[in-house]
Scaffold this active site. Structure first.
Site, PDB file in Angstrom:
ATOM      1  N   SER A 164       1.104  -1.351   0.121  1.00 46.60           N
ATOM      2  CA  SER A 164      -0.104  -0.103  -0.150  1.00 46.60           C
ATOM      3  C   SER A 164       0.938   1.099   0.090  1.00 46.60           C
ATOM      4  O   SER A 164       2.006   1.087  -0.010  1.00 46.60           O
ATOM      5  CB  SER A 164      -1.031   0.049   1.304  1.00 46.60           C
ATOM      6  OG  SER A 164      -0.122   0.330   2.418  1.00 46.60           O
ATOM      7  N   LYS A 165       0.216   2.255   0.177  1.00 44.10           N
ATOM      8  CA  LYS A 165       0.890   3.772  -0.121  1.00 44.10           C
ATOM      9  C   LYS A 165       1.910   3.738   0.839  1.00 44.10           C
ATOM     10  O   LYS A 165       3.006   4.502   0.848  1.00 44.10           O
ATOM     11  CB  LYS A 165      -0.248   4.771  -0.233  1.00 44.10           C
ATOM     12  CG  LYS A 165      -0.943   4.845  -1.405  1.00 44.10           C
ATOM     13  CD  LYS A 165      -1.050   6.549  -1.785  1.00 44.10           C
ATOM     14  CE  LYS A 165      -1.772   6.409  -3.118  1.00 44.10           C
ATOM     15  NZ  LYS A 165      -3.015   6.776  -2.897  1.00 44.10           N
ATOM     16  N   ARG A 166       1.674   3.203   2.169  1.00 47.95           N
ATOM     17  CA  ARG A 166       2.749   3.199   3.441  1.00 47.95           C
ATOM     18  C   ARG A 166       4.111   2.613   2.972  1.00 47.95           C
ATOM     19  O   ARG A 166       5.012   2.975   3.536  1.00 47.95           O
ATOM     20  CB  ARG A 166       2.175   2.392   4.463  1.00 47.95           C
ATOM     21  CG  ARG A 166       1.051   2.939   5.356  1.00 47.95           C
ATOM     22  CD  ARG A 166       0.639   1.835   6.397  1.00 47.95           C
ATOM     23  NE  ARG A 166       0.289   0.585   5.937  1.00 47.95           N
ATOM     24  CZ  ARG A 166       0.918  -0.416   5.990  1.00 47.95           C
ATOM     25  NH1 ARG A 166       1.916  -0.323   6.944  1.00 47.95           N
ATOM     26  NH2 ARG A 166       0.380  -1.475   5.531  1.00 47.95           N
TER      27      ARG A 166
END
Ligand code: GLU
Length: 493
Positions: free
Chosen positions: A254-256
């Protein structure tokens, strides 16, 4: 054997995610390997979340990666279009009517609040939440009554509680689902739109899709879809669920974890061939040793049999390494062609200069090439060739321009180089050699202060080549600046 037909079916609710790009790639590779067709279908029935911008972003990302489609947006000459689900609503309605007629589906008038209360009650009793079939056997009168109350109906698929549904997955083997746990799922929402699990079956069947290759997160949808195939008398395609992509911490990518959209990688200077090669290895491996595969080689070697069941971990370091490999393989002309737009965007040159200086830029690129990790590196690492507006590494200035012989060095070099008539690496080198002798210093000790003065830092291509490419005037200007900086350092001592 009928012709292989596969599809990539993105929902246009955001940018092209690397996970989706990997799914698209596996489908494309399988189609090309099998001499089949690759279909692109836009699943835009979620009107609130689908946007034209996302559609364009997805198409652009696929084009950039070189994943060309045989049928789909812009290529809908085929007999199976249209390729936007929002343009196929009548088709879905036709099959919903058929299921309703055959009592394989029914209208359900339960409200969101009622469903919510039902779910809470089931959970309080420790039961798995599941539609309680309250509307499964409504009479015409019941339906009229509900409609008169202003309730809008959804259509639910009448599923069976008996037995199990088998998914014969080409990667995961046979996976069984107890029908008991699959409830009477909604196939048409109250706004009239079909749900994903229904529309996908109609489309895959009518588009004659032979293999559904998609992320493992869809595996639990597959038994429901198989039941719809059976209810409509359609032959189900083969299924292949490819493993999820995880971040280094083993949670879903994910963007994390950093950039997740293909466009972002493009902007960060990754080459499409490197991304393609890297994505191919997320869930597929040819053997334990080979990492670098050209596009043609991937097409030739790809098979579902070599797809893995285990989740794949996205390793940005490996992608960066691979990008470097591809960058170094480009010819100087190819590298220049890709770098020029970035140099223009960074304001280092304009279009006219790019044309006028084509040969010079090519030589600069060739000189920098071995040190590049990403295409965007060309901007920072070539800046000093185009402008005086670059930063000097303070530590390097102190260390090299503060040397006791530095002032003398720049003085001697300036005198020697000013006298050079034909500016070339050879004539520049001759001056450096004579200055070196006069100072009685090692060549490195002569070169490094010059490098700092001319490029701002301690790493660059060969100094004589850099000076030649800068031309005499600019080289002398930088050396004069070097002399000034050396004098300043000497004062501070
Ligand atoms: N629109 C679905 C998605 O983007 C397609 C899933 C499928 O391939 O069936 O997840």
């Amino acid at each position: 054997m009928s012709e292989v037909r596969v599809r990539f079916a993105p929902s246009p609710t955001g940018a092209l995610h690397v996970g989706s790009a990997r799914t698209a790639l596996f489908n494309w590779l399988f189609a090309r390997n099998q001499g089949g067709k690759f279909v692109l279908r836009i699943e835009d029935t979620d009107l609130a979340r689908s946007t034209q911008e996302s559609v364009e972003g997805i198409l652009e990302g696929m084009r950039w990666l070189g994943l060309d489609w045989d049928e789909g947006p812009g290529a809908d000459a085929g007999e199976y279009g249209p390729y936007f689900q929002s343009q196929r609503l009548e088709l879905y309605q036709k099959y919903i009517d058929l299921l309703l007629e055959q009592d394989k589906a029914y209208l359900c008038y339960c409200t969101a609040d009622e469903l919510d209360a039902m779910r809470k009650e089931q959970m309080a009793k420790g039961e798995a939440p599941k539609y309680n079939r309250k509307c499964a056997c409504l009479s015409a009168d019941d339906r009229e009554k509900f409609a008169a109350e202003g309730r809008t109906a959804v259509v639910r698929f009448r599923s069976t509680d008996e037995g199990r549904t088998k998914v014969a997955d080409l990667i995961r083997g046979d996976v069984y689902f107890d029908n008991e746990v699959l409830d009477d799922f909604v196939i048409r929402k109250s706004d009239g739109m079909p749900t994903y699990n229904f529309a996908v079956v109609i489309d895959d069947a009518l588009m004659r899709i032979t293999h559904v290759i998609r992320g493992e997160d869809h595996l639990s949808n597959t038994p429901r879809q198989i039941q719809v195939y059976e209810a409509l008398g359609f032959a189900a395609p083969e299924f292949a669920h490819i493993p999820m992509i995880l971040g280094p911490d083993k949670t879903k990518l994910s963007k994390r974890h950093g950039a997740t959209s293909v466009t972002q990688y493009r902007e960060d200077g990754f080459l499409p061939e490197a991304i393609m090669n890297y994505l191919a290895l997320l869930g597929w491996s040819y053997n334990a040793t080979q990492n670098i595969f050209s596009r043609d080689e991937l097409v030739e070697k790809f098979s579902l049999a070599k797809c893995t069941k285990n989740p794949a971990v996205f390793d940005i370091k490996k992608l960066e390494w691979m990008n470097g490999v591809y960058l170094r393989e480009l010819s100087a002309a190819e590298l220049t062609q890709r770098a020029v737009p970035l140099l223009i965007a960074a304001g280092l040159i304009d279009k006219a200069e790019a044309e006028a200086q084509e040969e010079r830029i090519k030589t600069i690129m060739a000189a920098l090439q071995t040190r590049l990790h990403s295409l965007v590196d060309v901007v920072d690492s070539s800046r000093y060739f185009f402008t005086d507006d670059f930063t000097y590494d303070e530590k390097a200035v102190k260390k090299f321009l503060g040397r006791p012989y530095a002032v003398k060095l720049f003085g001697l070099l300036l005198t020697g180089l000013e006298a050079v008539e034909s500016w070339s690496q050879e004539s520049i080198e001759a001056v450096f050699k004579s200055v070196q002798q006069e100072l009685d210093e090692k060549l490195g000790n002569v070169i490094q202060p010059v490098r700092v003065a001319v490029t701002g830092g301690t790493v660059s291509p060969g100094m004589y080549e850099v000076l030649e490419l800068l031309d005499k005037e600019l080289s002398l200007k930088r050396l004069r600046k070097g002399l000034e900086m050396a004098q300043q350092q000497a004062k501070q001592e």
